[in-house]
Design an enzyme around this catalytic site. Structure first.
Site: not given
Length: 345
Positions: A68, A145, A181-183, A200-202, A234, A304
């Site tokens: 990343d 996860g 709340a990442i990336d 990311s995802y979701w 993501e 990434h």
């Protein structure tokens, strides 16, 4: 970095001058909604995509194990790179070819992230910028996860290891919510307004306004930029080119060594907050994305990505996995075809 259950390879526990005030570190194929891909040539013509149509990464030497990667050009010359690792790892380069390790952002750890990491010192997906005499580092704290996550901001006047001051949480997500709340990725629009993309995802990729004075959230508005109905998406990167905004994301599975299926996808918009469409006209909020780079030969799971403008070319930086599962730095020049779509060369 994905927050779904993945196993990271051993030893690695993750921009163009945007305005006069903000400098951030600113494929050859197009994927149709049905998933068919076409190689894009500089003249805008297309041909059936083959793995061999993608170029290999440019030559890099030295300390090039990364996950990343986030780049920023240093005001005095050279480059600073931050990447996923315990306490967030730093690297420097004078020429975008030779890289050396330069310590960590938080040599003493980051105990304020424990609520989100469970005590793991591994911090994810840092994004670097430079503005008004200081470096800004947005980074993620979470566990695999879970979407109980947070994006933090740290600042430094030098960018050197141990000089960073954490400025606190910028945005966080809870398990009761439908985003993660990442990336993070900071960018500026043509009017000089600052924006943070993340996700990311979701439910996919989100965007919020940022106050340039504080680096923190400005207002309550949310924008949805892209999503795949909970499937893999993501690592957003927003880059302005030719009067349009390009959203680069990663589809596929990260963090599985040579079995990773990460690939770089893109769409574009006339407005930084969207809507973004792929080359075939499919909205990125409906799963659209034009493929820019995917695995080929001994290059597994490239993704990434970070995109930034340099003196010789626009640049795509990313990580990929070697045959033995080692995560390595990839750097390629990024060109633009006659229709205004990016391709790797």
């Amino acid at each position: 970095m994905t927050a779904h259950s993945r196993t990271r390879s051993a030893g690695l526990s993750r921009r163009r001058l945007l305005t006069a005030a903000l400098a951030t570190g600113g494929a050859a194929a197009a994927a149709t909604a049905a998933g068919t891909a076409y190689a894009t040539r500089p003249d805008g013509a297309t041909a059936d995509l083959r793995a061999a149509d993608y170029p290999g990464p440019g030559a890099v030497t030295g300390d090039v194990e990364v996950h990343d990667p986030g780049f920023v050009k240093r005001p005095g010359g050279g480059y600073l790179v931050a990447h996923t690792a315990p306490d967030i790892a730093l690297k420097t380069s004078g020429d975008r070819t030779a890289f050396r390790d330069a310590g960590t952002v938080f040599p003493g750890g980051a105990p304020w992230t424990t609520e989100y990491t469970g005590g793991d010192r591994n911090l994810w997906a840092p994004h670097l910028s430079y503005a008004d005499g200081r470096y800004l580092l947005y980074y993620s704290a979470s566990t695999f996860g879970s979407n109980r996550s947070a994006i933090f901001l740290a600042t430094s006047t030098s960018g050197d290891s141990g000089t960073w001051t954490d400025q606190g949480v910028v945005v966080e997500s809870w398990t009761s919510q439908d985003f993660n709340a990442i990336d993070p990725h900071l960018s500026a629009d043509a009017q000089g307004r600052w924006w943070l993309a993340f996700g990311s995802y979701w439910s996919g990729i989100k965007m919020i306004r940022i106050d340039p004075a504080t680096g923190k959230r400005l207002g309550d508005a949310w924008h949805s930029l892209a999503g795949r109905g909970g499937d893999s998406i993501e690592a957003p990167t927003v880059f302005r080119h030719g009067g349009r905004y390009y959203l680069f994301v990663s589809f596929g599975a990260c963090c599985q060594g040579a079995d990773s299926t990460y690939r770089v996808m893109a769409g574009r918009s006339d407005d930084i907050a969207g809507p973004y469409y792929d080359r075939g006209g499919t909205p990125m909020t409906s799963g659209g994305g034009t493929e820019i780079l995917a695995g080929h030969g001994g290059i597994h799971g490239p993704g990434h990505q970070d995109v930034f403008a340099d003196s010789d070319s626009d640049i795509l930086a990313y990580h990929y996995y070697a045959d033995d599962g080692t995560a390595l730095l990839g750097v390629n020049r990024l060109g633009w075809d006659g229709a205004g779509w990016p391709y790797v060369h």
